[in-house]
Design an enzyme around this catalytic site. Structure first.
Site: not given
Length: 284
Positions: A2-3, A103, A122, A165
């Site tokens: 999930p982003e 879960h 997890r 940089r």
DNA sequence: CCGGGCCCCTGGATGC
DNA sequence: TGCATCCAGGGGCCCG
């Protein structure tokens, strides 16, 4: 997995379910490695809003006396997801819920006879209640998070300067969260493919930084429109999948022909993450 | 302070 | 068929 687009899609689903609700009781998994802390502080507090910063979900909490001293911070990790289910009454939430949904690591009984379940096979996800704006102890990444990529705060000049940089591979910097918030493994590969930049490139000039800046915004916006990418674990609050998976140009495309030039896509590892790119049109 | 590498966890896929 | 091994990765942490 999930982003930003997945978390934003989850947020939009949670808003109508949680806004204005008071948490009657909270339950959480006492597993020794559970990344869950101070959740009991939420009991009796009202959820004022559901916001997003990068991959984090944030809710302002309000006491019955109207004071606002705490925030709920959620992170889905790799396999976290939420469900909201109706319950018969304010009785033992977790054991009942576990028979229906596996879960479950935390659950919150709401004052409208629904329960919010946090599932996370997890255990990489995080649930924490912190003093408002005080992230340093419990969620250090949030404390130093970079600009929101879809906001005005994501300035191309600062982005280019930061890339100039560094001596790290550009993909590592995209995953870092300090340069830009919310990009993970899927959208890093997608943005680099779109900008034609090799993920291992350690030198990205001004012009290419500009292309990458634009590509990040385009890819994330397109993924939000399709409610994210379900590749393996990601699920929305209603259990449905995101629909961006069929649009993927790079992630998971190893050995398949590049959608731009037809060259076989190549798979490698950068910053300990599986990375797919086109060896022909993504040059260092 | 920065960069690099390892580790947390567990279901599913793969190999023998 | 069954068991062992590998793999996925966000982010915390440690070390040079």
């Amino acid at each position: 997995m999930p982003e930003l687009p997945e978390v934003e899609s989850v947020r939009r689903q949670l808003v109508p379910e949680l806004t204005g609700r008071t948490v009657v009781t909270a339950w959480w998994d006492a597993h020794p490695h559970a990344r869950i802390s101070d959740v009991h502080l939420i009991e009796g507090q009202r959820i004022v809003d559901v916001r997003r910063r990068g991959k984090f979900l944030l809710s302002t909490l309000e006491r019955p006396d109207g004071s606002r001293q705490h925030e709920l911070v959620l992170h889905l990790g790799m396999t976290g997801s939420f469900r909201v289910l109706p319950i018969d009454g304010p009785s033992a939430p977790a054991p009942v819920a576990s028979e229906v949904v596996t879960h479950v690591r935390a659950s919150f009984v709401l004052d409208d006879d629904h329960v919010l379940l946090f599932r996370d096979p997890r255990r990489f996800g995080r649930v924490s209640v912190v003093p408002t704006g005080d992230y340093r102890d419990r969620v250090p990444t949030l404390a130093v998070l970079g600009p929101e990529p879809l906001s005005e705060d994501f300035e191309v000049a600062a982005f280019a300067a930061a890339l100039a940089r560094t001596s790290s591979p550009v993909k590592a910097k995209l995953l870092d969260q300090r340069l830009v918030a919310g990009v993970g493994n899927i959208y890093a590969d997608e943005a680099l493919w779109r900008a034609r930049i090799h993920p291992a490139s350690r030198r990205v000039g001004k012009a290419r930084a500009g292309l990458l800046h634009q590509a990040i915004r385009e890819v994330l916006a397109a993924a939000i429109e399709r409610e994210g990418t379900t590749f393996r674990d990601y699920q929305m609050v209603n259990g449905q999948s995101g629909r961006y998976a069929e649009q993927l140009d790079a992630y998971g495309q190893g050995d398949l022909p590049c959608r731009r030039c037809g060259t076989a896509m190549r798979r490698t590892v950068i910053a300990q993450r599986g990375t797919t790119y086109c060896p022909s049109c993504q040059r260092a």
